[in-house]
Design a protein around this motif. Structure first.
Motif, PDB file in Angstrom:
ATOM      1  N   SER A  86       0.840  -1.201   0.000  1.00 16.71           N
ATOM      2  CA  SER A  86       0.000   0.000   0.000  1.00 16.71           C
ATOM      3  C   SER A  86       0.870   1.244   0.000  1.00 16.71           C
ATOM      4  N   GLU A  87       0.453   2.237  -0.766  1.00 19.07           N
ATOM      5  CA  GLU A  87       1.141   3.523  -0.776  1.00 19.07           C
ATOM      6  C   GLU A  87       0.526   4.505   0.206  1.00 19.07           C
ATOM      7  N   ALA A  88      -0.663   4.174   0.722  1.00 22.89           N
ATOM      8  CA  ALA A  88      -1.343   5.076   1.650  1.00 22.89           C
ATOM      9  C   ALA A  88      -0.671   5.005   3.015  1.00 22.89           C
ATOM     10  N   PRO A  89      -0.242   6.126   3.579  1.00 24.23           N
ATOM     11  CA  PRO A  89       0.495   6.092   4.844  1.00 24.23           C
ATOM     12  C   PRO A  89      -0.422   5.945   6.050  1.00 24.23           C
ATOM     13  N   VAL A  90       0.173   5.436   7.109  1.00 22.88           N
ATOM     14  CA  VAL A  90      -0.413   5.496   8.449  1.00 22.88           C
ATOM     15  C   VAL A  90       0.506   6.410   9.254  1.00 22.88           C
ATOM     16  N   VAL A  91      -0.058   7.436   9.860  1.00 23.74           N
ATOM     17  CA  VAL A  91       0.737   8.497  10.472  1.00 23.74           C
ATOM     18  C   VAL A  91       0.380   8.610  11.957  1.00 23.74           C
ATOM     19  N   LEU A  92       1.399   8.719  12.800  1.00 25.61           N
ATOM     20  CA  LEU A  92       1.216   8.776  14.243  1.00 25.61           C
ATOM     21  C   LEU A  92       1.835  10.036  14.835  1.00 25.61           C
ATOM     22  N   THR A  93       1.086  10.709  15.700  1.00 27.24           N
ATOM     23  CA  THR A  93       1.644  11.726  16.581  1.00 27.24           C
ATOM     24  C   THR A  93       1.321  11.284  18.000  1.00 27.24           C
ATOM     25  N   TYR A  94       2.358  11.155  18.818  1.00 25.77           N
ATOM     26  CA  TYR A  94       2.260  10.384  20.064  1.00 25.77           C
ATOM     27  C   TYR A  94       2.864  11.146  21.229  1.00 25.77           C
ATOM     28  N   THR A 119       0.904  -0.835  27.831  1.00 24.67           N
ATOM     29  CA  THR A 119       1.033  -0.514  29.249  1.00 24.67           C
ATOM     30  C   THR A 119       1.800   0.792  29.368  1.00 24.67           C
ATOM     31  N   GLY A 120       1.184   1.793  29.971  1.00 21.56           N
ATOM     32  CA  GLY A 120       1.880   3.064  30.109  1.00 21.56           C
ATOM     33  C   GLY A 120       0.929   4.224  30.267  1.00 21.56           C
ATOM     34  N   MET A 121       1.455   5.413  30.093  1.00 22.12           N
ATOM     35  CA  MET A 121       0.654   6.641  30.074  1.00 22.12           C
ATOM     36  C   MET A 121       0.812   7.243  28.683  1.00 22.12           C
ATOM     37  N   PHE A 122      -0.300   7.550  28.031  1.00 22.16           N
ATOM     38  CA  PHE A 122      -0.196   7.983  26.637  1.00 22.16           C
ATOM     39  C   PHE A 122      -1.468   8.681  26.173  1.00 22.16           C
ATOM     40  N   ALA A 123      -1.281   9.501  25.168  1.00 22.19           N
ATOM     41  CA  ALA A 123      -2.370  10.105  24.418  1.00 22.19           C
ATOM     42  C   ALA A 123      -1.835  10.281  23.003  1.00 22.19           C
ATOM     43  N   PHE A 124      -2.523   9.730  22.018  1.00 23.99           N
ATOM     44  CA  PHE A 124      -1.977   9.800  20.665  1.00 23.99           C
ATOM     45  C   PHE A 124      -3.082   9.793  19.617  1.00 23.99           C
ATOM     46  N   ALA A 125      -2.660  10.134  18.410  1.00 25.49           N
ATOM     47  CA  ALA A 125      -3.567  10.155  17.265  1.00 25.49           C
ATOM     48  C   ALA A 125      -2.926   9.400  16.113  1.00 25.49           C
ATOM     49  N   ILE A 126      -3.715   8.561  15.447  1.00 23.99           N
ATOM     50  CA  ILE A 126      -3.253   7.826  14.266  1.00 23.99           C
ATOM     51  C   ILE A 126      -4.194   8.156  13.111  1.00 23.99           C
ATOM     52  N   ALA A 171      -4.646   6.739   6.287  1.00 24.86           N
ATOM     53  CA  ALA A 171      -5.050   7.380   5.035  1.00 24.86           C
ATOM     54  C   ALA A 171      -5.889   6.465   4.160  1.00 24.86           C
ATOM     55  N   ALA A 172      -5.573   5.171   4.134  1.00 22.08           N
ATOM     56  CA  ALA A 172      -6.337   4.246   3.293  1.00 22.08           C
ATOM     57  C   ALA A 172      -7.790   4.172   3.735  1.00 22.08           C
ATOM     58  N   ARG A 173      -8.022   4.223   5.024  1.00 18.59           N
ATOM     59  CA  ARG A 173      -9.388   4.141   5.553  1.00 18.59           C
ATOM     60  C   ARG A 173     -10.018   5.511   5.763  1.00 18.59           C
ATOM     61  N   GLU A 174      -9.238   6.570   5.570  1.00 19.38           N
ATOM     62  CA  GLU A 174      -9.683   7.930   5.871  1.00 19.38           C
ATOM     63  C   GLU A 174     -10.310   7.972   7.266  1.00 19.38           C
ATOM     64  N   GLU A 175      -9.525   7.528   8.239  1.00 16.27           N
ATOM     65  CA  GLU A 175     -10.012   7.440   9.615  1.00 16.27           C
ATOM     66  C   GLU A 175      -8.928   7.909  10.581  1.00 16.27           C
ATOM     67  N   LEU A 176      -9.355   8.725  11.539  1.00 15.41           N
ATOM     68  CA  LEU A 176      -8.477   9.160  12.619  1.00 15.41           C
ATOM     69  C   LEU A 176      -8.847   8.393  13.881  1.00 15.41           C
ATOM     70  N   LEU A 177      -7.825   7.977  14.619  1.00 18.11           N
ATOM     71  CA  LEU A 177      -8.023   7.303  15.895  1.00 18.11           C
ATOM     72  C   LEU A 177      -7.357   8.135  16.984  1.00 18.11           C
ATOM     73  N   LEU A 178      -8.147   8.549  17.994  1.00 17.00           N
ATOM     74  CA  LEU A 178      -7.627   9.242  19.163  1.00 17.00           C
ATOM     75  C   LEU A 178      -7.697   8.284  20.344  1.00 17.00           C
ATOM     76  N   VAL A 179      -6.590   8.129  21.081  1.00 20.69           N
ATOM     77  CA  VAL A 179      -6.526   7.160  22.172  1.00 20.69           C
ATOM     78  C   VAL A 179      -5.929   7.826  23.409  1.00 20.69           C
ATOM     79  N   ARG A 180      -6.542   7.529  24.575  1.00 21.18           N
ATOM     80  CA  ARG A 180      -6.035   8.038  25.847  1.00 21.18           C
ATOM     81  C   ARG A 180      -5.836   6.876  26.813  1.00 21.18           C
ATOM     82  N   ASP A 181      -4.807   6.971  27.654  1.00 23.14           N
ATOM     83  CA  ASP A 181      -4.486   5.863  28.560  1.00 23.14           C
ATOM     84  C   ASP A 181      -5.617   5.594  29.548  1.00 23.14           C
ATOM     85  N   ARG A 182      -5.529   4.460  30.230  1.00 17.34           N
ATOM     86  CA  ARG A 182      -6.647   3.940  31.009  1.00 17.34           C
ATOM     87  C   ARG A 182      -7.040   4.807  32.194  1.00 17.34           C
ATOM     88  N   LEU A 183      -6.078   5.457  32.823  1.00 15.48           N
ATOM     89  CA  LEU A 183      -6.362   6.281  33.998  1.00 15.48           C
ATOM     90  C   LEU A 183      -6.430   7.775  33.680  1.00 15.48           C
TER      91      LEU A 183
END
Length: 606
Positions: free
Chosen positions: A70-78, A124-131, A134-146
């Protein structure tokens, strides 16, 4: 640790919006002083500011990858720290993935490629990130459990803005800073806020343990983790050993860093336990820090939540453990000058002296260390606050953590109270949160109620404390880690019966038993004492003057919305409160809400 920001819009070309995206990202420079980056595509723009902790040379973001063929990228800011990234990296390598960095960022990205959205269960950890996929034209926002790391978003028709802090979203002209009168209860007591709620109109937080999918149909939030209640089968001795093992493991995991690391050591049970365990995994000798105020010996007044001063206990713990300890001594007169910095760090009303002193403490620590371990959350996990042990408070039909303090909304003008009905608002919030308690079938009486009390404390109160610590630390480029927020530890302790949590008749009996061999008796048996407050008369006079300034100023955003007579009556009182240092502490939000609305040009809307 870092700052992230981004913009998804399915109706415009964001490749022409680089100045706006860079402005959004630039507001987070204090969270990430070491590097900056942006990535733009027609419908997605991601930004990143980096505070380098692991793999100082690698881990540049936003980071991209592609699926095979696939040429469509998956991009992460973490933003965050993944404590099990080495194990995950080894597993992913066994499945054919190749890594070009030693960073946990690349592990997160590769884990998404391998397992899709189900990969969050493995982190396992503390995190907040966005993925951005591009192929799915979908953004995923994720926040850690606590909810250790913050993540905000503003969804609108056709897109979404997101960021680690509100300031980045405020930098986009699509968002206007507004609030409403029905937000006054959470402005006056932020611990009442629901996990998704902010005082800004149309600005939400990603809830802890949740992910948000954004596509052309809109933004959709769902949980990926929840506490589960089940029978606890271990006896007391086994439980104590298990807690100790879990603490050893999580502290060891969180000692990993390629930069100088220290601990926050107040001399309380929680911070002393973390420091003692951390010292076992720090071959070069561990540093620790605490905070105190000039003149504290003369000004200090004991309260239920602050029964004694920290410094003697911090020194005793440090000497016993064998760490190099520094007490940061603050001038109470300097606090007022730092409150604007605390406000700028929060983008929300500050806690006055409490935010200012924490900001100055972290600023001083940052001269020596980039990472600090903290004992935050032990009181919520193990049961450490005074209100857990007051029968009337425990069985009261509202949030027990409100204690016996007056409601600041009682100081609202009668017409405002009639419009927003704060008593009904509090009851609704209590009912909403109580309905979310993960109950255990057949559980009743005190055990069932204490499960509710602990759950309620893990919501607004803990989230507020974690948010405060994140903002004040990241504003000076310091990463604070919180071992007691390890979800595996919480999952285990959550189901330990209350009678076992208080086996010796005191708060945090289970934690005390688990670390009994590590600490001197005076620290091990110490009562709960909250973050230090100054009782300096000069500081009190300054707060009173600021309060009078708000009440006497007809241009104040709160003008006409307060019952000035009631405010002045409360300010002149001095009754003992379980949760407040004094009456001026209770009234601080009036000053800080006024300051926030002016500084951020926030207006009330209907």
């Amino acid at each position: 640790m870092c700052g992230i920001a981004g913009w998804i819009d399915f109706d415009r070309d964001l490749t022409t919006e680089r100045p706006t995206v860079e402005a959004m990202t630039g507001t987070l420079h204090r969270r990430g002083p070491d590097a900056a980056g942006t990535w733009l595509a027609p419908h997605a723009a991601l930004g990143h500011r980096r505070l380098a902790i692991v793999d100082l040379e690698g881990g540049v973001q936003p980071m991209t990858a592609r699926r095979p063929g696939s040429e469509a990228p998956v991009v992460l800011t973490y933003s965050g720290e993944l404590y099990n990234f080495r194990e995950l990296r080894d597993h992913l390598r066994s499945r054919g993935h190749r890594f070009t960095t030693a960073s946990d960022t690349e592990v997160v990205l590769r884990a998404y490629l391998e397992w899709g959205t189900g990969f969050v269960d493995r982190l396992t950890g503390m995190f907040a990130f966005a993925i951005w996929d591009a192929a799915r034209e979908e953004l995923l926002l994720v926040r850690d459990r606590l909810g250790v790391k913050p993540l905000y978003y503003h969804a609108y028709r056709g897109g979404v803005l997101f960021a680690s802090e509100p300031k980045a979203i405020l930098a986009n002209p699509l968002f206007t800073a507004r609030t409403s009168e029905d937000k006054l209860p959470i402005l006056f007591n932020p611990r009442l806020a629901m996990p998704w709620e902010t005082p800004y109109t149309d600005l939400r937080q990603v809830q802890p343990g949740h992910l948000v999918r954004v596509d052309r149909s809109g933004a959709h939030e769902a949980p990926y983790w929840r506490l589960v209640s089940q029978e606890h089968g271990d006896d007391e001795d086994t439980t104590v050993r298990r807690v100790r093992d879990l603490l050893e493991q999580t502290v060891a995991e969180q000692m990993v860093a390629d930069v100088p690391l220290c601990t926050l050591l107040s001399g309380g049970l929680d911070s002393s336990a973390v420091t003692a365990l951390g010292a076992r995994h720090h071959a070069k000798g561990l540093r620790s820090f605490s905070v105190d105020f000039e003149g504290a010996a003369d000004d200090f007044r004991a309260t239920a939540l602050r029964p004694e001063q920290d410094t003697p206990f911090a020194l005793a713990a440090a000497a016993h453990i064998g760490v190099d300890h520094t007490s940061i001594l603050l001038d109470p007169a300097a606090l007022a000058g730092v409150v604007p910095d605390a406000l700028a760090a929060r983008d929300l009303p500050s806690l006055g002296q409490f935010d200012a002193s924490m900001y100055l403490l972290f600023q001083a620590i940052r001269e020596h260390s980039t990472v600090a371990l903290s004992g935050e959350a032990a009181d919520e996990v193990f049961g450490g606050y005074p209100w857990f042990f007051d029968r009337d408070t425990v069985w009261g039909d509202t949030f027990p953590w409100l204690g016996n303090a007056p409601r600041l909304t009682d100081c609202l003008a009668p017409d405002v109270r009639a419009r927003i009905r704060p008593e009904d608002d509090e009851r609704d919030r209590y009912a909403t949160m109580r309905a979310r308690v993960p109950r255990l079938t057949g559980e009743s009486g005190l055990q069932a109620r204490m499960r509710e009390v602990l759950f309620l404390s893990l919501q607004g109160p803990l989230l507020y404390l974690l948010d405060r610590k994140d903002r004040m630390s990241m504003a000076v480029g310091l990463e604070v880690r919180v071992p007691f927020c390890d979800h595996t530890l919480l999952e285990y302790v959550w189901n330990v019966p209350w009678k076992m949590k208080v086996a010796d008749g005191r708060e945090k009996s289970l934690l005390r038993a688990a670390v009994a061999d590590l600490l001197p008796q005076e620290v091990l048996q110490r009562r709960k004492s909250a973050f230090p407050a100054t009782f300096s008369p000069a500081h009190a006079r300054a707060v009173r003057a600021a309060l009078d300034g708000v009440l006497d100023d007809s241009s104040s955003p709160l003008a006409g919305r307060l019952d000035v007579t009631k405010v002045r009556e409360l300010a002149s009182g001095s009754g003992q409160m379980m949760t407040m240092a004094d009456n001026l502490h209770l009234l601080l939000p009036l000053i800080e809400v006024d300051r926030w609305m002016r500084a951020y040009d926030v207006s009330f809307t209907s």
